[in-house]
Write an enzyme that holds these catalytic residues in place. Structure first.
Site, PDB file in Angstrom:
ATOM      1  CG  PHE A 182      -1.541 -10.343   3.610  1.00  0.00           C
ATOM      2  CD1 PHE A 182      -1.657 -10.869   4.886  1.00  0.00           C
ATOM      3  CD2 PHE A 182      -2.102 -11.045   2.555  1.00  0.00           C
ATOM      4  CE1 PHE A 182      -2.304 -12.073   5.100  1.00  0.00           C
ATOM      5  CE2 PHE A 182      -2.751 -12.246   2.757  1.00  0.00           C
ATOM      6  CZ  PHE A 182      -2.852 -12.768   4.039  1.00  0.00           C
ATOM      7  CB  CYS A 183      -0.649  -3.535   3.517  1.00  0.00           C
ATOM      8  SG  CYS A 183      -1.255  -3.063   5.140  1.00  0.00           S
ATOM      9  CG  ASN A 184       0.379  -6.732  -2.266  1.00  0.00           C
ATOM     10  OD1 ASN A 184      -0.184  -6.471  -3.322  1.00  0.00           O
ATOM     11  ND2 ASN A 184       1.640  -7.112  -2.217  1.00  0.00           N
ATOM     12  CB  THR A 186      -0.926   0.001   1.224  1.00  0.00           C
ATOM     13  OG1 THR A 186      -1.765  -1.152   1.193  1.00  0.00           O
ATOM     14  CG2 THR A 186      -1.785   1.253   1.265  1.00  0.00           C
TER      15      THR A 186
END
Length: 865
Positions: A423-425, A153
């Site tokens: 997972f911030c992705n 992110t």
């Protein structure tokens, strides 16, 4: 999904067989350094816990912290911006750490500078702000910012800064980069020096895919281009995930910018990262802000500012976190001493990942269906293409995905810590799970946001499960995880009791304690009709409130076909006559034992004094049975006549706490419940000492302030936010109701799965106590309560706000504090992977001055339209 062949069925893959059949080198451990001794000496706190979230944060060894503490105790470190002796020591030590950082990445101060930041996110932000972007004009199309869609992110967020500068951002998919490798250099003006920036991760934080480091040289030289535009390309290598378990040689792969976070490597310190800047790009960087220590000279009354010369002095605004920087020295020392270096860590962690991947991908249900779906771009053939990360979703026998939230809750019961979500992705999550842009927006409209536990929407996953290994991970960790998957998916009826999650804590009581049927001295009973009492009784709590003990009230014959003793004793089964209230419970202290009553007044926040108190640790953090199962052995009793709460526990003398504290003496503090900040008051040192002795840890008892209002997040039908219900220290709603027919069905399922008669039966009352409800009713069918829109209980009206999503607390036996996963697992299997049980209620009347709930009251439900 592909994987090496392994023995089918639920057998655990033998490591020796895996090693002997491997065509690749299998390196486990660190040679002469005993991994078992390392764990016992440096990570004793991991005993009883399987930690598999090293991609999130690895763990620091005890010797690193000890060495750092000794350093601080023996030296005086002052502000490095001063000129005194202690400040000079700090400056020199920090500079020495900079050299150590560069040496770790096989480079030197002649090529790179180390700019310390608050983490890799701050480093990426700095790049976006300082890069010499050229805005578009009539003569030029302007700079481009390109980023791989499989990026964190924090990388994608750089585009907002680029957009503010009128720079075009271009997302590039991994397959497009592969095409660019084949396509080669872009056509155009070879003399154009228009600067463009390309950012990609050395290792995907989603799947562990390792992207080629050769892209750095290929993009910078023009041999391959993310987009076909003339100009000069610069490269940001997001190394935060990669360098946690692998060496990075910047003398070979000379990226222009390398952001990283040190806690990913050492576990400590957190909140400290760095941006490694190649010195050839440093003079081109722009500074839009200057802070303390960065100016060679400036004027306060005139726009005059001259920056310092070096890139480090220009971009480290203010005083850096110099003590944390000094801690890095001890991190490097410990890592080298314990493992021998990053190459050894790389081989060891990859071996664990490949073994786990091979075993996991071979697991099959009896019908041949896969147990898991692994999201990977490789077959774990080499550490050059795959890091020690496995991303997957668990499937049922029909191939349907089981929500990651349920997997996470089950793993917690086995003391296994994993990571779930996206997972911030988001880019990698979309690609691997097949989630379109339209679906992401639809999920948002349905209430799903990043980081929550909404794991399935319309049967489709919103995220997945990730496990990751660190340098101190062991084969036992990997096998414990595999046994967990086998036990819960392939041998669900053979689960064993779960050990306590708090190693070293005092053992749970060996003798069962009936927390649900204890009597209370001073609580009297007398025959009462279910009518409203004189309001004066409510207004003056010093006046006795009748019929609040466990003795049943006398009920009208028309109320129910059953005797009061049958109702109060809790022997009713579903399907026997009309709905009636069979039991009432309140929980004066959050997560402690229930206090059972037959008649009880209502307050503005639910049952009077329900969850009015909670136990907090020495940092003021609320304790629940998840962290401290022995809380269920603490029994509170409310005596409205004497206006006290008596607290009991086996082996302890009873202690009294006043229901209302003296406002002048109360120590006001703030705490959090379900992310809500609440005003509370401390109940004093006497009860604090009592609780600390029983639980074996420092803690306090606090009470929600009487003048504090906490609004419910759930609103009733047609209710505006201005008239929303108020809450005590409960999690979600004022009341929780469960149906005996639902409990009965669960009991039958649990007993039916006991084929060999080895498992203990689950008595009805014990099962009821696990769900910690306020109102227990008999019913005509299981889970019919989830179809209710509202209910009336005697003269009182409630709205049903929805089902209660259960966590692993239902696995704790409320009589002993012992854990057993069977209840949660059986609910997960039988309720279509959503562990819902019971419904939340909200009282719809604003006038609660004279209302009571009573056992035996008739319940009239209204079905949803």
């Amino acid at each position: 999904m592909a994987g090496a062949a392994a023995q089918p069925g639920p057998e655990l893959l033998d490591f020796a067989a895996f090693r002997d059949s491997s065509t690749q080198p299998v390196v486990y451990g660190y040679g002469q350094r005993s991994l078992r001794e390392l764990r016992a000496r440096e990570f004793r706190r991991l005993e009883g816990t399987v930690y598999l979230d090293h991609a999130g944060a690895t763990l620091f060894p005890q010797s690193q912290l000890t060495s750092f503490t000794h350093d601080l105790m023996e030296n005086v470190y002052g502000n490095p911006h001063s000129q005194n002796i202690s400040s000079k020591l700090t400056h020199d030590t920090v500079e020495q750490v900079r050299y150590r950082v560069l040496a770790h990445f096989h480079t030197c101060p002649e090529d790179y500078s180390v700019v310390f930041t608050a983490g890799s996110t701050a480093a990426l932000k700095l790049v976006a702000e300082a890069f010499p972007w050229v805005c578009p004009s009539q003569e030029s199309s302007g700079s481009r910012f390109c980023y791989l869609t499989d990026s964190h992110t924090s990388v994608v967020g750089m585009r907002t800064i680029a957009t503010a500068m009128n720079v075009t951002s271009v997302p590039v998919r991994p397959e497009e980069m592969e095409s660019a490798e084949k396509r080669g250099a872009a056509t155009g003006d070879p003399d154009c020096q228009l600067p463009h920036l390309f950012c990609y991760p050395a290792q995907s934080n989603f799947s562990g895919t390792r992207y080629p480091l050769t892209w750095i040289g290929d993009v910078k030289s023009g041999r391959m281009c993310p987009v076909s535009v003339p100009g000069k390309w610069f490269v940001v290598l997001d190394a935060a995930s990669y360098v946690s378990t692998s060496p990075l040689d910047l003398s070979v792969h000379q990226a222009d910018f390398v952001p990283l976070s040190f806690y990913k490597i050492f576990g400590f310190p957190t909140g400290l990262g760095a941006l490694l800047v190649h010195n050839r790009i440093a003079p081109l960087l722009r500074k839009t802000y200057f802070g303390g220590g960065t100016a060679a000279a400036y004027l306060a009354g005139e726009d005059f500012y001259i920056p310092r010369q070096s890139v480090v002095e220009r971009f480290e605004d203010g005083t850096i976190s110099f003590l944390d920087v000094i801690a890095l020295k001890h991190g490097f020392d410990a890592l080298e001493r314990l493992t021998g270096g990053m190459e050894n860590i790389k081989q060891h962690t990859f071996t664990l990942a490949r073994y786990t991947y091979t075993a996991l991908s071979s697991l099959r249900y009896p019908n041949g269906a896969c147990v898991v779906r692994i999201y990977s771009d490789s077959e774990f053939s080499s550490p050059e293409v795959q890091g020690p990360v496995i991303n997957f979703n668990v499937l049922d026998e029909s191939g349907n995905i089981i929500g990651y939230s349920q997997v996470d809750k089950m793993a917690s019961l086995y003391n296994i810590q994993v990571r779930t979500g996206c997972f911030c992705n988001t880019g990698a999550c979309q690609r691997h799970l097949g989630i379109s842009d339209k679906m992401v927006k639809k999920h948002l409209q349905a209430g799903h946001v990043c980081g929550d536990d909404v794991d399935l929407i319309d049967g489709q996953p919103t995220g997945s499960v990730r496990i990751s290994f660190g340098y101190m991970s062991t084969l036992e960790d990997a096998q414990a995880f595999l046994r967990f998957i086998i036990a819960t998916r392939l041998c669900p009826s053979g689960g064993q009791p779960i050990p306590q999650a708090t190693p070293g804590a005092p053992p749970a009581e060996s003798e069962a304690q009936n927390t649900m049927t204890a009597t209370m001295d001073g609580c009297s009973s007398s025959p009462e009709e279910d009518t409203d009492p004189d309001p004066k009784v409510w207004n003056d709590l010093s006046t006795a409130v009748d019929a609040v003990s466990l003795n049943p009230p006398v009920l009208e014959a028309t109320r129910t076909q059953h005797t009061p003793s049958e109702i109060a004793a809790g022997v009713l089964d579903g399907g026997l006559g009309p709905h009636v209230v069979t039991n009432l419970y309140l929980y004066p202290i959050k997560s402690c034992a229930a206090f059972e009553v037959t008649r009880w007044p209502l307050g503005k926040q639910g049952l009077l004094y329900d969850r009015s108190w909670m136990v907090v640790n020495h940092n003021g953090i609320c304790l629940s049975q998840k962290q401290e199962p022995r809380l269920c052995l603490i029994q509170p009793f409310i005596d409205l006549q004497q206006r006290i709460m008596v607290i009991k526990a086996k082996g302890m003398k009873p202690i009294e706490v006043p229901l209302e504290q003296n406002g002048e003496q109360a120590q006001i503090c703030q705490s959090k419940v379900c992310a809500d900040r609440v005003n509370t008051s401390d109940c004093g040192e006497k009860i604090s000492s009592w609780l600390s002795e029983f639980l074996g840890r420092p803690c306090h008892l606090i009470k929600q302030s009487s003048n504090f209002q906490r609004n419910a997040k759930k609103h009733g039908k047609g209710q505006s936010a201005g008239t929303t219900a108020t809450l005590s220290l409960v999690n979600k709603a004022q009341y929780l109701l469960i149906n005996r027919s639902s409990v009965l069905e669960l009991q039958q399922q649990l007993n039916a799965s006991d084929e060999n008669g080895k498992e203990k039966l689950f008595p009805m009352k014990d099962l009821i106590s696990r769900f910690r409800a306020n109102i227990i009713t008999n019913g005509t069918s299981a889970f019919e309560e989830e179809k209710w829109d509202e209910i009336s209980i005697g003269p009182l009206h409630f709205q049903v706000l929805g089902p209660c999503h259960r966590c692993q607390m239902i696995c704790i036996d409320q009589k002993t504090g012992q854990r057993n996963q069977n209840v949660f697992q059986k609910l997960s299997e039988s309720r279509e992977r959503k562990v819902n049980f019971g419904v939340y209620l909200m009282h719809t009347s604003l006038d609660l001055s004279s209302h009571f709930l009573s056992v035996g009251s008739q319940v009239l439900p209204v079905l949803k339209a």
